[in-house]
Every structure is written in structure tokens, then in C-alpha cells.
Design a protein around this motif. Structure first.
Motif, mmCIF file in Angstrom:
data_model
loop_
_atom_site.group_PDB
_atom_site.id
_atom_site.type_symbol
_atom_site.label_atom_id
_atom_site.label_comp_id
_atom_site.label_asym_id
_atom_site.label_seq_id
_atom_site.Cartn_x
_atom_site.Cartn_y
_atom_site.Cartn_z
ATOM 1 N N PHE A 18 0.769 -1.271 -0.131
ATOM 2 C CA PHE A 18 0.162 0.151 0.044
ATOM 3 C C PHE A 18 0.789 1.192 0.026
ATOM 4 O O PHE A 18 0.475 2.257 -0.882
ATOM 5 C CB PHE A 18 -0.768 -0.019 1.205
ATOM 6 N N LEU A 21 2.356 1.807 -3.316
ATOM 7 C CA LEU A 21 1.448 2.299 -4.198
ATOM 8 C C LEU A 21 1.192 3.585 -3.943
ATOM 9 O O LEU A 21 1.067 4.544 -4.916
ATOM 10 C CB LEU A 21 0.134 1.704 -3.950
ATOM 11 N N GLU A 25 1.747 6.842 -6.593
ATOM 12 C CA GLU A 25 0.366 7.590 -7.280
ATOM 13 C C GLU A 25 0.603 8.982 -6.956
ATOM 14 O O GLU A 25 0.101 10.052 -7.384
ATOM 15 C CB GLU A 25 -0.710 7.175 -6.534
ATOM 16 N N ALA A 30 2.090 12.382 -11.718
ATOM 17 C CA ALA A 30 1.693 13.858 -11.647
ATOM 18 C C ALA A 30 3.047 14.463 -12.336
ATOM 19 O O ALA A 30 2.671 15.207 -13.196
ATOM 20 C CB ALA A 30 1.594 14.306 -10.044
ATOM 21 N N GLN A 33 2.927 13.461 -15.983
ATOM 22 C CA GLN A 33 1.856 14.394 -16.632
ATOM 23 C C GLN A 33 2.255 15.687 -16.948
ATOM 24 O O GLN A 33 2.006 16.135 -17.931
ATOM 25 C CB GLN A 33 0.641 14.120 -15.693
ATOM 26 N N TYR A 139 3.199 26.109 -14.495
ATOM 27 C CA TYR A 139 3.128 25.995 -13.029
ATOM 28 C C TYR A 139 3.989 26.743 -12.148
ATOM 29 O O TYR A 139 3.676 27.167 -11.065
ATOM 30 C CB TYR A 139 3.800 24.489 -12.528
ATOM 31 N N TYR B 95 -4.541 15.873 -13.532
ATOM 32 C CA TYR B 95 -4.358 16.266 -12.212
ATOM 33 C C TYR B 95 -5.034 17.300 -11.733
ATOM 34 O O TYR B 95 -5.295 17.602 -10.566
ATOM 35 C CB TYR B 95 -2.947 16.418 -12.099
ATOM 36 N N ASN B 105 -6.119 5.021 -16.771
ATOM 37 C CA ASN B 105 -5.202 5.456 -15.805
ATOM 38 C C ASN B 105 -5.599 5.825 -14.511
ATOM 39 O O ASN B 105 -4.675 6.293 -13.615
ATOM 40 C CB ASN B 105 -4.067 6.417 -16.512
ATOM 41 N N ILE B 108 -7.633 2.893 -10.686
ATOM 42 C CA ILE B 108 -7.055 2.550 -9.410
ATOM 43 C C ILE B 108 -7.450 3.497 -8.355
ATOM 44 O O ILE B 108 -7.676 3.182 -7.199
ATOM 45 C CB ILE B 108 -5.246 2.464 -9.280
ATOM 46 N N PHE B 112 -9.559 1.413 -5.898
ATOM 47 C CA PHE B 112 -8.703 1.131 -4.780
ATOM 48 C C PHE B 112 -9.254 1.234 -3.364
ATOM 49 O O PHE B 112 -9.134 0.318 -2.526
ATOM 50 C CB PHE B 112 -7.273 2.061 -4.745
ATOM 51 N N ILE B 116 -9.738 -1.855 -0.743
ATOM 52 C CA ILE B 116 -9.217 -1.930 0.736
ATOM 53 C C ILE B 116 -10.447 -2.326 1.874
ATOM 54 O O ILE B 116 -10.290 -3.267 2.604
ATOM 55 C CB ILE B 116 -8.804 -0.509 1.282
ATOM 56 N N PHE B 119 -10.967 -6.005 1.174
ATOM 57 C CA PHE B 119 -9.816 -6.775 2.095
ATOM 58 C C PHE B 119 -10.221 -6.603 3.585
ATOM 59 O O PHE B 119 -10.001 -7.539 4.252
ATOM 60 C CB PHE B 119 -8.572 -6.079 1.858
ATOM 61 N N LYS B 126 -12.926 -13.634 8.605
ATOM 62 C CA LYS B 126 -11.885 -14.554 8.956
ATOM 63 C C LYS B 126 -11.611 -14.618 10.378
ATOM 64 O O LYS B 126 -11.565 -15.691 11.063
ATOM 65 C CB LYS B 126 -10.515 -14.272 8.185
#
Lengths: 178, 131
Positions: A18, A21, A25, A30, A33, A139, B95, B105, B108, B112, B116, B119, B126
Motif C-alpha cells: 500500500f 502504491l 500515485e 503527476a 503528466q 506551474y 491532475y 489510468n 486505481i 482502490f 481496501i 480486504f 476470517k
């Protein structure tokens, strides 16, 4: 015994997964891009009065016919001050035309800066309202766009150009179009 | 008494902070209410790309101001929401949208949280069965 160990380790594996990830992300897509936006597109239409001779309206048409750089900067920007010697070097040693758009700046401050530090630019125009800067999708300052002879953006660099960026990324790209 | 002073202190601070972060929009004039509503909707849904988790409606950053002006200009030129979002995405990528579109793209981002939760439910079931 093995199952018990696996049960204990499993949540940590998931947690690390996690975290990796989230890290990916948060930072990677970002920034990728950012550098890709507008690449391959035509330079946006604009018209800005120049601050230094030749006095004229600087437009996207001035960028056609040769590979060039458009540097968006400001006198109040510290990174632009650090970048300036590199731009002078590019202009003097490599003879690549650099066009400047100053972002939300004052005419006299720009002229004073160029008189004191040297002028590497073919044309310098001030975007006092920030409209053109938004059309370029900036930016912040400095940002540099590599423009092809056909007037298309072929690369954009966010932040100050250093010697390594110039030698390894920008100049090899420019050479392909010269 | 101390408590009253403390509460008053907090309220005054909150009011000061809210005034300090309020962005003025008096310079924008629209032909009709629909255009005004569209403007406020888009600036609320557009990320301030130089701020941390803030939209351009609440930001005083110069770039946020420039983006608000550009959106105002595009609305006055009769562009709709889709066209304005396209303009922004072309320059800043997905963005810039606080609600990214559902596409390859961004899958997720959308699924996501569900994964979670699933899960977590699986772990809970369990655990309950083992007891």
C-alpha cells in the motif's frame, strides 16, 4: 509453523505494498503528466508587446522556421537568477534562439535585469496579466519549452535548466531539428 | 469564566482565519445566472496546481487567480463545462481536475478504496470465524 509465520508477515507485506502504491500515485504520475502536457501540440496563439528592441508584437509566428526555446521567467524568481548564466551560455556558445516571456513582471524591473546580467533573448515580452502563461500551462517560473521549426512544442522543462539538463536532454533534442 | 473566554477566543480566531482566506470575486460579471453558476462550479472543481489539496476557488495564489480569470474569459466566450475542462486538462493533465474522470489510468483511484474495504471485510470475517 510456516503458515503461522506467513500469517504474521502477511499484513506487513500488504502494508508495504500500500505504501509503495501511495508513493507512486502521489509523486510519479503527476510529475510525468506535468512534463507531458502540451507536448506535441502547436504553440498557443498569443500576442505580446516586446520590452526590448526590436519593438513589435511577439506572436507564435515568430517561432516558426527554426528550432527555438521559449523561456518563461520573472525577475522576482530566485531560480530564474540561477538559470540566467546557462541561458547566456546557450545563446553565445550554441546559437540557439531563446525567446522570453516574463510572467507578471514590471517593465522597468525586466529592463534593469537584462542591462545588469546580459540579454540572451531574441525577443522579450511581458505577460503582465498571466493570460499567456496559463495558455502555456505553466506551474511557475522558470519553465522552458522547446519549439520545433513547425511551431510545435516538442519538450517542456519545468524548473531551472542546469548544465546537465542542457547537455543531456535539451541540446541532443535540439540537434535533431537543426 | 475561563471557558467563556476560551470559546470567544476560538470564535474570533476562526472568523479572522475565514476572512483572511476569503477570495474576492467582485470583478467577475456574468450575462446570466447559469454562467455564474458554471463559473463557481468549475473553480470549485479545479485544483490549484501550486497549492496543497486546495481548489482555485479558495486559493490566493497568483496562478490560481490567473486560472480563474482564464475560466471567466472562456465562459464569456460561451464555452461549456466540457470545453473548459478540456482546455485545462490539455495544459495541466487530469491532475488539475479534483474529480478525475473514470478512465484506464485513473481506475486505481476509483476502485482502490473498494478493494481496501473488501480486504478489511475479508479479514474481519476470517477473524470472526476463527473465534
Amino acid at each position: 509453523m510456516f503458515n503461522l509465520k506467513l500469517q504474521k508477515i502477511f499484513p506487513f507485506i500488504i502494508l508495504i505494498g500500500f505504501l509503495l502504491l501511495f508513493w507512486y500515485e502521489l509523486f510519479y504520475p503527476a510529475s510525468k503528466q506535468k512534463a507531458l502536457a502540451l507536448v506535441g501540440e502547436k504553440v498557443p496563439n498569443f500576442s505580446l508587446a516586446t520590452l526590448t528592441p526590436p519593438y513589435k508584437n511577439f506572436t507564435q509566428k515568430d517561432l516558426q522556421g527554426k528550432v527555438s526555446l521559449v523561456n518563461i521567467w520573472a525577475t522576482w524568481c530566485h531560480a530564474c537568477n540561477l538559470e540566467h548564466p546557462i541561458l547566456l551560455n546557450i545563446s553565445r556558445e550554441y546559437h540557439v534562439p531563446i525567446y522570453a516571456i516574463t510572467y507578471r513582471d514590471k517593465t522597468d524591473a525586466v529592463q534593469r535585469w537584462l542591462n545588469e546580467k546580459g540579454n540572451p533573448y531574441v525577443l522579450v515580452a511581458n505577460d503582465a496579466t498571466g493570460t499567456v502563461a496559463v495558455d502555456f500551462g505553466i506551474y511557475g517560473t522558470p519553465e522552458t519549452f522547446v519549439i520545433s521549426p513547425a511551431g510545435k512544442i516538442i519538450y517542456r522543462h519545468i524548473g531551472a535548466i542546469d548544465q546537465s539538463t542542457w547537455e543531456n536532454i535539451l541540446y541532443p533534442l535540439i540537434k535533431k531539428y537543426q | 469564566m475561563k471557558k467563556i473566554f476560551l470559546i470567544l477566543f476560538c470564535i474570533i480566531n476562526l472568523i479572522t482565519v475565514s476572512f483572511a482566506t476569503q477570495v474576492e470575486y467582485e470583478q467577475y460579471h456574468f450575462a446570466n445566472r447559469e454562467q455564474a453558476n458554471l463559473f463557481y462550479k468549475i473553480i470549485r472543481d479545479t485544483r490549484c496546481v501550486v497549492c496543497q489539496g486546495q481548489n482555485i476557488a479558495d486559493s490566493n495564489a497568483p496562478l490560481a487567480n490567473d486560472l480563474r480569470n482564464k475560466i471567466y474569459e472562456l465562459i464569456n466566450a460561451n464555452n461549456n463545462e466540457e470545453e473548459i475542462n478540456l482546455f485545462l486538462v490539455k495544459r495541466y493533465g487530469d491532475y488539475i481536475l479534483l474529480q478525475p474522470p473514470m478512465q484506464g489510468n485513473t481506475l486505481i483511484l476509483w476502485f482502490f478504496p473498494l478493494l481496501i474495504v473488501a480486504f478489511g471485510m475479508w479479514l474481519l470475517v476470517k477473524f470472526l470465524i476463527s473465534r
